[in-house]
Write an enzyme that holds these catalytic residues in place. Structure first.
Site, short mmCIF file in Angstrom:
data_model
loop_
_atom_site.label_atom_id
_atom_site.label_comp_id
_atom_site.label_asym_id
_atom_site.label_seq_id
_atom_site.Cartn_x
_atom_site.Cartn_y
_atom_site.Cartn_z
N ARG A 1 0.84 -0.92 0.02
CA ARG A 1 0.10 0.08 0.07
C ARG A 1 1.08 1.28 -0.07
O ARG A 1 0.93 1.84 -1.01
CB ARG A 1 -0.91 -0.14 1.39
CG ARG A 1 -2.02 0.94 1.12
CD ARG A 1 -2.98 0.70 2.09
NE ARG A 1 -2.63 0.57 3.39
CZ ARG A 1 -3.62 0.43 4.59
NH1 ARG A 1 -5.00 0.17 4.43
NH2 ARG A 1 -3.32 0.44 5.80
N ARG B 1 -1.41 0.25 17.12
CA ARG B 1 -2.37 0.95 16.39
C ARG B 1 -3.93 0.35 16.54
O ARG B 1 -4.03 -0.51 15.75
CB ARG B 1 -1.98 1.31 14.98
CG ARG B 1 -0.60 1.85 14.84
CD ARG B 1 -0.16 2.19 13.46
NE ARG B 1 -0.35 1.24 12.67
CZ ARG B 1 0.43 0.14 12.37
NH1 ARG B 1 1.45 0.00 12.76
NH2 ARG B 1 0.12 -0.88 11.54
N TYR C 1 -40.20 -0.72 -4.33
CA TYR C 1 -39.69 -0.49 -5.66
C TYR C 1 -39.74 -1.72 -6.63
O TYR C 1 -38.84 -2.49 -5.81
CB TYR C 1 -38.37 0.28 -5.60
CG TYR C 1 -38.74 1.74 -5.34
CD1 TYR C 1 -39.36 2.58 -6.21
CD2 TYR C 1 -37.84 2.10 -4.30
CE1 TYR C 1 -39.39 4.07 -5.91
CE2 TYR C 1 -38.10 3.63 -3.97
CZ TYR C 1 -38.79 4.57 -4.73
OH TYR C 1 -38.90 5.76 -4.29
N MET D 1 -34.35 4.50 -0.17
CA MET D 1 -33.37 5.37 0.50
C MET D 1 -33.65 5.52 2.01
O MET D 1 -32.47 5.70 2.58
CB MET D 1 -33.23 6.61 -0.52
CG MET D 1 -32.26 7.62 -0.19
SD MET D 1 -32.14 9.22 -1.06
CE MET D 1 -31.95 8.71 -2.67
N ASP D 2 -34.87 6.05 2.37
CA ASP D 2 -34.86 6.39 3.61
C ASP D 2 -35.86 5.42 4.49
O ASP D 2 -36.16 5.83 5.72
CB ASP D 2 -35.91 7.78 3.65
CG ASP D 2 -35.27 8.67 2.51
OD1 ASP D 2 -33.82 8.70 2.67
OD2 ASP D 2 -35.70 8.98 1.44
C1 LIG Z 1 -6.94 1.35 10.00
C2 LIG Z 1 -5.38 1.26 10.35
C3 LIG Z 1 -5.10 0.43 11.50
C4 LIG Z 1 -6.11 -0.04 12.49
O1 LIG Z 1 -6.68 -1.36 12.02
P1 LIG Z 1 -7.76 -2.05 12.83
O2 LIG Z 1 -7.79 -3.51 12.29
O3 LIG Z 1 -8.87 -1.33 12.89
O4 LIG Z 1 -7.13 -2.40 14.29
C5 LIG Z 1 -3.83 0.28 11.93
N1 LIG Z 1 -2.79 0.65 11.12
C6 LIG Z 1 -3.08 1.33 9.95
C7 LIG Z 1 -2.04 1.56 9.10
C8 LIG Z 1 -4.51 1.45 9.39
O5 LIG Z 1 -4.87 1.92 8.25
#
Ligand SMILES: *Cc1c(COP(=O)(O)O)cnc(C)c1O
Length: 389
Positions: A141, A225, A270, A317-318
């Site tokens: 990525r 993260r 619909y 839609m709603d």
């Molecule tokens: C979104 C993301 C995360 C978090 O990922 P989860 O699977 O939600 O824990 C961590 N690092 C990067 C680079 C991300 O894009």
């Protein structure tokens, strides 16, 4: 889009669930490892500012977002000191904002770094540009892939240490949520090789998203993260069992707004795709695909009066329509995600119905759905009154 307020549909966010999910994972981390809570995409639909507040209370020390505006939102909401990392790539033109708001940015090329360094000098910016280097160990990525590039990058940072500060380095695993570890091991080895280029390690070394943190032992890192699992969702869907209990934080409830008997010969919705062959009770529910209820939810069963009632006809839609087993009253609660009585509908079930992952469903709920917060209980540091945003 107008933020929905005065309507009988809401996403209910359970603050205790988020608090306990964050806290449970922090308990499992070793002493020197910190958690940056990932609150991108409005905290996966849960509300970025509220979630950031909860995560901080529960022990998270920083935040990750995807784009610069999400970082600025947090700063302006009062998170003035915590490190905030933008995980995606940012434009050089935004450097003045990046520096002004003291945001950490992800860098994926030496050329960006050189441009940033030049802009820093041209604009005579005051505070250093804070950088996380992304390493592409196999996600494909963003990030540098080779030792040569990493070395060139680190040399450039060192030579321009007055302008640039390398706060961290991270990589992202593509298959941390799977049984098979082969590709994970391949990436991990690549990571270790690239880390050899560092003479000194930056403040933060991060390899783990939720899945890596839950299911893998990795050494040499000191920041996770943490995203989806903090919202109580299993990153692997149904493939792996989480080592801690994940408490889903999000529910979606609404109510029947209209109920009528429909006679044979008529159809619903619909395209007139659902034909009535014998008289039926049909209810109308006031949410649709503009709220994030996918058209592929047709056929899915929602909870009303403790009964599972299928969505019939196409989702509009709603609004959408449901088949009722008997005459029910307008105003009856409709649970699309969450608990009613003894029964529960999970975001995973919704995702399965839509042939996607719960991440996509959660962050697809639009602003038109008000978020209502079930406030943190006192034992978790809250003051237990219902707050709505
Ligand atoms: C979104 C993301 C995360 C978090 O990922 P989860 O699977 O939600 O824990 C961590 N690092 C990067 C680079 C991300 O894009």
């Amino acid at each position: 889009m107008v933020i929905g307020r005065n309507r009988n549909a809401q996403l209910i966010i359970n603050e205790d669930a988020i608090y306990s999910n964050v806290n449970a994972e922090i308990q499992r981390l070793d002493q020197q490892t910190e958690m940056f809570m990932v609150v991108k995409a409005n905290a996966y639909g849960h509300g970025a500012v509220q979630v950031a507040r909860l995560a901080k209370l529960a022990g998270a020390t920083g935040f990750c977002v995807a784009i610069l505006d999400e970082a600025i939102q947090l700063r302006e909401a009062g998170f003035v000191d915590e490190p905030i990392l933008v995980l995606g790539l940012t434009d050089i033109e935004d450097l003045p904002l990046i520096v002004k708001y003291n945001i950490d940015v992800t860098v994926s090329s030496v050329s960006w770094l050189k441009q940033a360094n030049r802009v820093f000098e041209d604009l005579k910016l005051k505070n250093k540009i804070k950088i996380f280097l992304a390493l592409d160990t196999g996600m494909g990525r963003i990030g540098l892939q080779s030792s040569a590039e990493v070395t060139e990058f680190l040399d450039f940072v060192n030579q321009n240490a007055n302008n640039l500060i390398l706060d961290g380095v991270f990589t992202h695993f593509a298959t941390a949520d799977e049984h098979n570890h082969d590709y994970f091991d391949f990436q991990y080895q690549n990571f270790k090789n690239l880390m050899q280029c560092f003479k000194t390690k930056p403040r933060y070394v991060s390899v783990a998203n939720s899945a890596t943190s839950l299911w893998h032992q990795v050494t040499g890192a000191n920041m996770i993260r943490y995203g989806v699992a903090a919202y109580g969702l299993n990153p692997s869907g149904q493939e792996l069992i989480a080592p801690i209990k994940l408490n889903p934080a999000m529910s979606l409830t609404t109510e029947l707004v209209y109920v009528k008997k429909v006679n044979p010969g008529r159809s619903i919705g619909y395209g007139a795709t659902y034909s009535i062959d014998k008289a039926q009770w049909i209810g109308t529910v006031p949410v649709g695909y503009a709220d994030g209820i996918w058209r592929s939810m047709q056929g899915f069963k929602v909870l009303i009066d403790g009964q599972l009632c299928p969505i019939v006809g196409r989702v509009c839609m709603d609004q959408f329509m449901v088949r009722l087993p008997y005459e029910m009253q307008p105003g009856a609660e409709v649970v699309i995600v969450g608990k009613q009585g003894t029964q529960t509908i999970t975001l995973q079930q919704v995702a399965d119905q839509c042939h996607t992952i719960h991440y996509e469903i959660a962050c697809g709920f639009t602003e038109r759905l008000p978020r209502v917060y079930k406030t943190l209980s006192k034992s978790n540091g809250g003051n237990n009154h219902e707050m709505s945003l």
